[in-house]
Motif scaffolding. Structure first.
Motif, PDB file in Angstrom:
ATOM      1  N   GLY A  28      12.945  14.624 -62.641  1.00 25.94           N
ATOM      2  CA  GLY A  28      13.607  16.023 -62.531  1.00 25.94           C
ATOM      3  C   GLY A  28      12.888  17.082 -62.817  1.00 25.94           C
ATOM      4  N   VAL A  29      11.260  17.005 -62.523  1.00 25.12           N
ATOM      5  CA  VAL A  29       9.889  17.862 -62.492  1.00 25.12           C
ATOM      6  C   VAL A  29      10.158  18.210 -61.194  1.00 25.12           C
ATOM      7  N   PHE A  30      10.989  17.682 -60.001  1.00 25.23           N
ATOM      8  CA  PHE A  30      11.250  18.341 -58.579  1.00 25.23           C
ATOM      9  C   PHE A  30      12.999  19.212 -58.567  1.00 25.23           C
ATOM     10  N   PHE A 106       6.492  25.134 -69.046  1.00 26.34           N
ATOM     11  CA  PHE A 106       6.991  24.305 -67.742  1.00 26.34           C
ATOM     12  C   PHE A 106       5.387  24.269 -65.933  1.00 26.34           C
ATOM     13  N   GLY A 107       4.677  25.647 -66.374  1.00 24.57           N
ATOM     14  CA  GLY A 107       4.151  25.910 -65.274  1.00 24.57           C
ATOM     15  C   GLY A 107       2.787  25.470 -65.812  1.00 24.57           C
ATOM     16  N   VAL A 259       1.173  18.077 -55.833  1.00 19.28           N
ATOM     17  CA  VAL A 259       2.867  18.553 -55.886  1.00 19.28           C
ATOM     18  C   VAL A 259       2.372  19.446 -57.709  1.00 19.28           C
ATOM     19  N   LEU A 260       1.959  18.343 -58.968  1.00 22.69           N
ATOM     20  CA  LEU A 260       1.629  18.865 -60.263  1.00 22.69           C
ATOM     21  C   LEU A 260       1.497  20.691 -60.306  1.00 22.69           C
ATOM     22  N   LEU A 261       0.308  21.197 -59.265  1.00 24.34           N
ATOM     23  CA  LEU A 261      -0.165  22.352 -59.460  1.00 24.34           C
ATOM     24  C   LEU A 261       1.289  23.328 -58.304  1.00 24.34           C
ATOM     25  N   LEU A 262       1.294  23.202 -57.456  1.00 20.39           N
ATOM     26  CA  LEU A 262       2.156  23.648 -56.533  1.00 20.39           C
ATOM     27  C   LEU A 262       3.649  23.666 -57.456  1.00 20.39           C
ATOM     28  N   VAL A 263       4.242  22.879 -57.846  1.00 23.44           N
ATOM     29  CA  VAL A 263       5.069  23.220 -59.071  1.00 23.44           C
ATOM     30  C   VAL A 263       5.166  24.572 -59.953  1.00 23.44           C
ATOM     31  N   GLY A 264       3.581  23.949 -60.131  1.00 22.96           N
ATOM     32  CA  GLY A 264       3.426  24.390 -61.982  1.00 22.96           C
ATOM     33  C   GLY A 264       2.875  26.026 -61.707  1.00 22.96           C
ATOM     34  N   LEU A 265       2.563  26.742 -60.174  1.00 26.92           N
ATOM     35  CA  LEU A 265       2.224  27.614 -60.231  1.00 26.92           C
ATOM     36  C   LEU A 265       3.773  28.226 -59.613  1.00 26.92           C
ATOM     37  N   ARG A 266       5.006  27.594 -58.937  1.00 23.96           N
ATOM     38  CA  ARG A 266       5.302  28.317 -58.116  1.00 23.96           C
ATOM     39  C   ARG A 266       6.325  28.519 -59.913  1.00 23.96           C
ATOM     40  N   MET A 267       6.197  27.559 -60.519  1.00 27.72           N
ATOM     41  CA  MET A 267       7.358  28.207 -62.112  1.00 27.72           C
ATOM     42  C   MET A 267       6.719  29.365 -62.759  1.00 27.72           C
ATOM     43  N   ALA A 268       5.062  28.847 -62.446  1.00 31.79           N
ATOM     44  CA  ALA A 268       4.801  30.011 -63.294  1.00 31.79           C
ATOM     45  C   ALA A 268       4.788  31.627 -63.300  1.00 31.79           C
ATOM     46  N   LEU A 269       4.700  31.648 -61.317  1.00 29.65           N
ATOM     47  CA  LEU A 269       5.141  33.165 -61.020  1.00 29.65           C
ATOM     48  C   LEU A 269       6.991  33.352 -61.418  1.00 29.65           C
ATOM     49  N   GLU A 270       7.909  32.562 -61.327  1.00 33.71           N
ATOM     50  CA  GLU A 270       9.293  33.249 -61.605  1.00 33.71           C
ATOM     51  C   GLU A 270       9.118  33.680 -63.032  1.00 33.71           C
ATOM     52  N   ALA A 271       8.089  33.636 -63.813  1.00 31.74           N
ATOM     53  CA  ALA A 271       8.657  33.786 -64.837  1.00 31.74           C
ATOM     54  C   ALA A 271       8.093  35.117 -65.134  1.00 31.74           C
ATOM     55  N   GLN A 272       7.421  35.427 -64.049  1.00 30.25           N
ATOM     56  CA  GLN A 272       6.543  37.079 -63.738  1.00 30.25           C
ATOM     57  C   GLN A 272       7.594  38.098 -64.104  1.00 30.25           C
TER      58      GLN A 272
END
Lengths: 272, 90
Positions: A28-30, A106-107, A259-272
């Motif tokens: 689900g994380v992906f 999430f991120g 994988v965790l770092l990449l997906v985390g950063l992507r999700m955090a960026l999406e919140a901006q």
């Protein structure tokens, strides 16, 4: 019915199920970022579909992990007390947080877990299986080739607290919760990575079910989209569980950290 | 690992396999036929599969007189059933 072609949904489910089963994360994380960010599915529908897909992945991969003796059932059942309570709470409060808060939580969670996993990737949690050494009621034995090891659970309250958080995150974000449990069980509680991943997958089905009923009852489950993703996730996760045995434990941890770092950063960026 | 634990693991494995296989078939049938009913039952069965797994483990532990873990498993079953109850009132 979703506008996304069924074939694309099936392939998405298969790919995320494969990776999820390899890493014991549930997939689900992906899947949530893939559905919500890449395919434009509404976030609540994506979370509900992911939750059902995660249950499929967890059940399918557990059949293989049980066959291999990698699942610690007693430990899994004990931690399920916390994960199901967390899953129920997460499913109930899912509507209270804004989308931005969800993305940020999430991120940040993924990024922190990625760093923890990368820092402790060289650690082994096993003791040579010698006469007179007992694993305790929640520990177990692990066979690697012709050698036998045993492990003991350490810091059970930490494992329970992590399981509660994992359950809540599962209910809130539809990600299964393996992203929290596997690194914590491995890095802080003395559980070997393969056992942590297999036991986590074993728990994820039950954790997901605790909140899936709520999404189902609220009418958030888009049947066609969810079915297509789950149909892909089933064979993907079976293949992933088989492939996981061929990947060396340290490589598994490093892949997970990246994988965790990449997906985390992507999700955090999406919140901006 | 004791043979009794191994036996319980095999039964759990069989329950999970059956749940996944039947729900998978229903989902495929629903997608191929474009029919909602098999999709609805397939998704519901998929969600129920882990609940059945907990039920199987609970019964196995009770038969094995492992009261501590049977109690733990019963508690988990109780949380799952309360989720079903709450979902019916949403």
């Amino acid at each position: 019915m979703s506008d996304v072609p069924t074939f694309i949904l099936i392939v998405s489910g298969a790919a995320t199920g494969l990776i999820g089963a390899m890493l014991g994360l549930g997939g689900g994380v992906f899947l949530v970022p893939l559905l919500a960010l890449a395919l434009g599915v509404p976030i609540r529908t994506a979370i509900a579909a992911s939750l059902i897909s995660v249950i499929a992945t967890a059940c399918a991969s557990s059949t293989i992990n049980l066959e291999r003796g990698l699942v610690n059932m007693r430990l899994g059942m004990t931690l399920e007390v916390a994960t199901t309570l967390g899953g129920l709470a997460g499913g109930l409060i899912a509507a209270a947080l804004s989308q931005r808060q969800l993305f940020l939580t999430f991120g940040a969670t993924l990024a922190v877990m990625g760093v923890v996993m990368a820092m402790r990737s060289g650690r082994r949690n096993v003791i040579a299986d010698e006469a007179g050494v007992e694993p305790g009621r929640l520990g177990g034995r692990l066979q690697e080739g012709d050698r036998s090891y045993l492990y003991r659970i350490r810091r059970l309250p930490v494992a329970l607290a992590a399981s509660l958080v994992a359950g809540a995150i599962s209910g809130l974000l539809g990600v299964g919760g393996g992203i929290v449990k596997v690194p914590v069980l491995n890095a802080f509680c003395g559980i070997p990575i393969r056992v942590a991943a297999a036991t986590s997958a074993f728990m994820i089905g039950v954790t997901g079910a605790a909140s899936a009923f709520l999404y189902f009852g609220r009418g958030d489950v888009a049947l066609h989209l969810t079915a297509a993703v789950a149909v892909g996730a089933l064979p993907g996760s079976l293949l992933g569980a088989r492939l996981s045995q061929r990947v060396e434990a340290r490589s598994l941890k490093i892949i997970m950290a990246v994988v965790l770092l990449l997906v985390g950063l992507r999700m955090a960026l999406e919140a901006q | 690992m004791t043979s009794r634990v191994r036996t319980l693991e095999r039964i759990v494995e069989a329950a999970l396999t059956a749940g996944v296989a039947v729900s998978g078939l229903l989902l495929v049938a629903g997608l191929v036929l474009g029919s909602t009913a098999p999709l609805w039952w397939g998704v519901l069965l998929l969600i129920l599969t882990p609940v059945v797994r907990v039920l199987v483990v609970t019964v196995g532990l009770i038969l094995d007189h492992d009261w501590l873990f049977a109690g733990v498993s019963l508690f988990v079953l109780g949380v799952l059933l309360s989720s079903v109850y709450v979902s019916g009132r949403l």
